[in-house]
Design an enzyme around this catalytic site. Structure first.
Site, PDB file in Angstrom:
ATOM      1  N   CYS A 277       0.812  -1.234   0.000  1.00 17.29           N
ATOM      2  CA  CYS A 277       0.000   0.000   0.000  1.00 17.29           C
ATOM      3  C   CYS A 277       0.842   1.281   0.000  1.00 17.29           C
ATOM      4  O   CYS A 277       0.791   2.041  -0.966  1.00 17.29           O
ATOM      5  CB  CYS A 277      -0.910   0.012   1.228  1.00 17.29           C
ATOM      6  SG  CYS A 277      -2.106  -1.330   1.223  1.00 17.29           S
TER       7      CYS A 277
HETATM    8  N1  LIG Z   1      -2.525  -6.185   2.041  1.00 18.64           N
HETATM    9  C1  LIG Z   1      -2.982  -5.125   2.671  1.00 18.64           C
HETATM   10  O1  LIG Z   1      -2.613  -4.851   3.794  1.00 18.64           O
HETATM   11  C2  LIG Z   1      -4.012  -4.210   2.027  1.00 18.64           C
HETATM   12  C3  LIG Z   1      -4.680  -3.271   2.848  1.00 18.64           C
HETATM   13  C4  LIG Z   1      -5.635  -2.445   2.267  1.00 18.64           C
HETATM   14  C5  LIG Z   1      -5.890  -2.536   0.903  1.00 18.64           C
HETATM   15  N2  LIG Z   1      -5.204  -3.446   0.131  1.00 18.64           N
HETATM   16  C6  LIG Z   1      -5.540  -3.505  -1.282  1.00 18.64           C
HETATM   17  O2  LIG Z   1      -6.320  -4.677  -1.512  1.00 18.64           O
HETATM   18  C7  LIG Z   1      -6.066  -5.218  -2.806  1.00 18.64           C
HETATM   19  C8  LIG Z   1      -5.644  -6.661  -2.687  1.00 18.64           C
HETATM   20  O3  LIG Z   1      -4.440  -6.733  -1.963  1.00 18.64           O
HETATM   21  P1  LIG Z   1      -3.919  -8.062  -1.295  1.00 18.64           P
HETATM   22  O4  LIG Z   1      -2.835  -7.648  -0.369  1.00 18.64           O
HETATM   23  O5  LIG Z   1      -5.048  -8.862  -0.763  1.00 18.64           O
HETATM   24  O6  LIG Z   1      -3.317  -8.819  -2.589  1.00 18.64           O
HETATM   25  P2  LIG Z   1      -2.867 -10.355  -2.673  1.00 18.64           P
HETATM   26  O7  LIG Z   1      -1.857 -10.424  -3.749  1.00 18.64           O
HETATM   27  O8  LIG Z   1      -2.523 -10.866  -1.311  1.00 18.64           O
HETATM   28  O9  LIG Z   1      -4.182 -11.125  -3.117  1.00 18.64           O
HETATM   29  C9  LIG Z   1      -4.809 -10.934  -4.326  1.00 18.64           C
HETATM   30  C10 LIG Z   1      -5.335 -12.261  -4.825  1.00 18.64           C
HETATM   31  O10 LIG Z   1      -6.119 -12.008  -6.001  1.00 18.64           O
HETATM   32  C11 LIG Z   1      -5.908 -13.067  -6.913  1.00 18.64           C
HETATM   33  N3  LIG Z   1      -6.351 -12.612  -8.230  1.00 18.64           N
HETATM   34  C12 LIG Z   1      -5.704 -11.843  -9.127  1.00 18.64           C
HETATM   35  N4  LIG Z   1      -6.488 -11.603 -10.196  1.00 18.64           N
HETATM   36  C13 LIG Z   1      -7.663 -12.231  -9.974  1.00 18.64           C
HETATM   37  C14 LIG Z   1      -8.874 -12.348 -10.701  1.00 18.64           C
HETATM   38  N5  LIG Z   1      -9.032 -11.747 -11.876  1.00 18.64           N
HETATM   39  N6  LIG Z   1      -9.874 -13.085 -10.178  1.00 18.64           N
HETATM   40  C15 LIG Z   1      -9.714 -13.710  -8.973  1.00 18.64           C
HETATM   41  N7  LIG Z   1      -8.591 -13.623  -8.235  1.00 18.64           N
HETATM   42  C16 LIG Z   1      -7.581 -12.886  -8.718  1.00 18.64           C
HETATM   43  C17 LIG Z   1      -4.436 -13.383  -6.764  1.00 18.64           C
HETATM   44  O11 LIG Z   1      -4.132 -14.692  -7.228  1.00 18.64           O
HETATM   45  C18 LIG Z   1      -4.250 -13.250  -5.241  1.00 18.64           C
HETATM   46  O12 LIG Z   1      -4.480 -14.459  -4.581  1.00 18.64           O
HETATM   47  C19 LIG Z   1      -4.996  -4.310  -3.417  1.00 18.64           C
HETATM   48  O13 LIG Z   1      -5.616  -3.334  -4.184  1.00 18.64           O
HETATM   49  C20 LIG Z   1      -4.349  -3.670  -2.196  1.00 18.64           C
HETATM   50  O14 LIG Z   1      -3.781  -2.421  -2.520  1.00 18.64           O
HETATM   51  C21 LIG Z   1      -4.288  -4.296   0.673  1.00 18.64           C
END
Ligand SMILES: NC(=O)c1ccc[n+]([C@@H]2O[C@H](COP(=O)([O-])OP(=O)(O)OC[C@H]3O[C@@H](n4cnc5c(N)ncnc54)[C@H](O)[C@@H]3O)[C@@H](O)[C@H]2O)c1
Length: 440
Positions: A277
């Site tokens: 982030c």
């Molecule tokens: N990790 C954090 O602390 C956090 C906090 C707030 C917001 N976010 C936001 O949340 C979002 C997700 O982050 P994350 O950390 O969970 O990512 P991540 O990489 O841990 O998980 C994302 C998942 O989505 C899957 N994926 C990708 N394309 C896909 C599709 N078309 N259909 C289904 N699954 C799909 C991937 O295989 C992966 O398992 C991002 O935009 C991030 O900026 C993350």
């Protein structure tokens, strides 16, 4: 004859009764806990994943996210309240679809919305009246209206009457799972009905929702929150550089400033910023701003300062070794902590990896230990390193120990006692007064 309920009224009734099926796209750090919370609240949840191994693991009750214990997942999978699938066509079974896919940057630090596009396309292919689509992935202001809404409209659906769309940013704090419920959920719908339905949904899993007037406002809220953090970390990092020059202890200054009961909140310096982030999201806002001939100067300045911190950390190590009569070339350096924040297994954008790479470039023999990460791939030139055991011998044999991440499980007094020299980038040894410790 009974009058037919509008799509909104029918969906609202299903959300109220928890009979609406909730689909979560992306079962990562955000999606998996969200899926678990909806399932625990009584909804039947279907998780959509493109990574087959990840979907299989979830269906076996194996969690890859530190905030979701295996037992919690297994108990939901066993009663079929939560299931993972790679079959996108099953989205038609869901009344609610929540998008939690990654929003990374391209190598040129431009927003890479490809995962969001893919996710929305797969929803649009099977979309039907009576569905609520929510984007949770962090992105630039305007994405929901520019990407999600038009694709559903192109599928022949009237947004706000037949299908409903909102942006509701994820604000979770990895490593702090107990806070999920009490973090208010900001919700901006395409229409007031969209906002109302999305709020109604989230009220099952969080204590408070904060409706705002549009998805774009909700997107800007999320960007602002993360830019706020990024800029304030940069400010304290810059102060650290000045304090170093003035031979002042920045930690003492932050501690004293924190006693001000209003108008101040502490941020802490470190070897750089990491995670999915803080180093990423500001670039989403900056890219959007340029479309308006606007340059968000704070973001650029903050990036300059934060990006310099791994180099500064490296120079601290070089200087500390020099004072001990050692050159960095050939010095044995042990880095403690590879993750971007304490007590989580996440190494995305971790400054610790950058520090390791820089030290190696200067000729040091670098090893690392992290209780959460068995192996890391270093940026440029992409070599791999395995975590070593943390023993008296490993500590004693290092010319310098660098505390890059302050995991709670480390026995810091023991580290300070055993190591010849410590460069502490996190003030982890604040209670240990010892001549062999150099703070950032
Ligand atoms: N990790 C954090 O602390 C956090 C906090 C707030 C917001 N976010 C936001 O949340 C979002 C997700 O982050 P994350 O950390 O969970 O990512 P991540 O990489 O841990 O998980 C994302 C998942 O989505 C899957 N994926 C990708 N394309 C896909 C599709 N078309 N259909 C289904 N699954 C799909 C991937 O295989 C992966 O398992 C991002 O935009 C991030 O900026 C993350």
């Amino acid at each position: 004859m009974q009058p037919r309920l509008s799509h909104a009224a029918a969906l609202s009734a299903m959300i109220e009764a928890r009979t609406a099926r909730v689909g979560i796209l992306g079962l990562g750090y955000v999606g998996l806990p969200t899926a678990v919370h909806f399932a625990q609240a009584g909804f039947r949840v279907l998780g959509f994943e493109v990574d087959q191994a990840r979907a299989l693991a979830v269906n076996r009750g194996h969690s890859h996210v530190c905030d979701v214990p295996d037992e919690a997942l297994r108990s939901l999978v066993e009663v079929r309240r939560l299931e993972a699938t790679v079959r996108a066509e099953r989205m038609a079974e869901c009344e609610v679809l929540v998008i939690c896919v990654p929003t990374p940057l391209t190598p040129a630090k431009q927003p890479d919305l490809s995962h969001v596009h893919q996710a929305v396309d797969s929803i649009a292919r099977g979309a039907r009246p009576g569905q609520l689509v929510i984007l949770e992935s962090t992105t630039y202001p305007g994405t929901t209206e520019e990407v999600v809404v038009p694709r559903l409209q192109a599928a022949g659906l009237a947004v706000g009457e037949e299908v409903f769309v909102a942006f509701a940013p994820e604000r979770l704090d990895p490593g702090n799972p107990s806070r999920f419920r009490d973090i208010p959920k900001v919700v901006g719908g395409h229409t007031p009905t969209c906002t109302r339905l999305a709020c109604q949904l989230y009220e099952h899993i969080v204590d408070r929702t904060v409706p705002v007037s549009s998805p774009t406002v909700a997107e800007m809220v999320k960007c602002y929150e993360n830019v706020f953090r990024n800029v304030n970390i940069a400010l304290v990092n810059e102060l650290t550089l000045l304090c170093d020059r003035m031979e002042l202890d920045v930690w003492e200054i932050i501690e004293a400033a924190s006693t001000k009961p209003y108008g101040f909140m502490p941020f802490y310096p470190g070897p750089g910023v990491g995670g999915h982030c803080i180093p990423v999201d500001p670039y989403y806002l900056a890219a959007k701003a340029r479309e308006y001939d606007f340059h968000v100067k704070f973001i650029e300045v903050a990036a300059q300062v934060n990006d310099s911190m791994p180099y500064y950390t490296c120079s601290k190590v070089v200087a500390a070794l020099g004072r001990h009569g050692k050159s960095i070339h050939g010095a044995r350096v042990l880095v403690l902590g590879a993750t971007y924040k304490p007590d989580v297994p996440d190494v995305r954008e971790s400054p610790a990896l950058k520090v390791i790479s820089l030290l190696r470039k200067r000729g040091a023999e670098v090893r690392y230990h992290d209780p959460y990460v068995r192996e890391v791939t270093l940026p440029n030139p992409g070599s791999r390193l395995e975590s070593v055991d943390l023993t008296d011998e490993t500590l004693r044999s290092a010319d310098c120990v660098v505390i890059a991440t302050n995991h709670r499980c480390y026995d810091y007094p023991w580290i300070a006692r055993s190591a010849r020299l410590v460069v502490d980038t996190r003030n982890a040894l604040r209670d240990v007064r010892s001549g062999n410790v150099v703070s950032l």
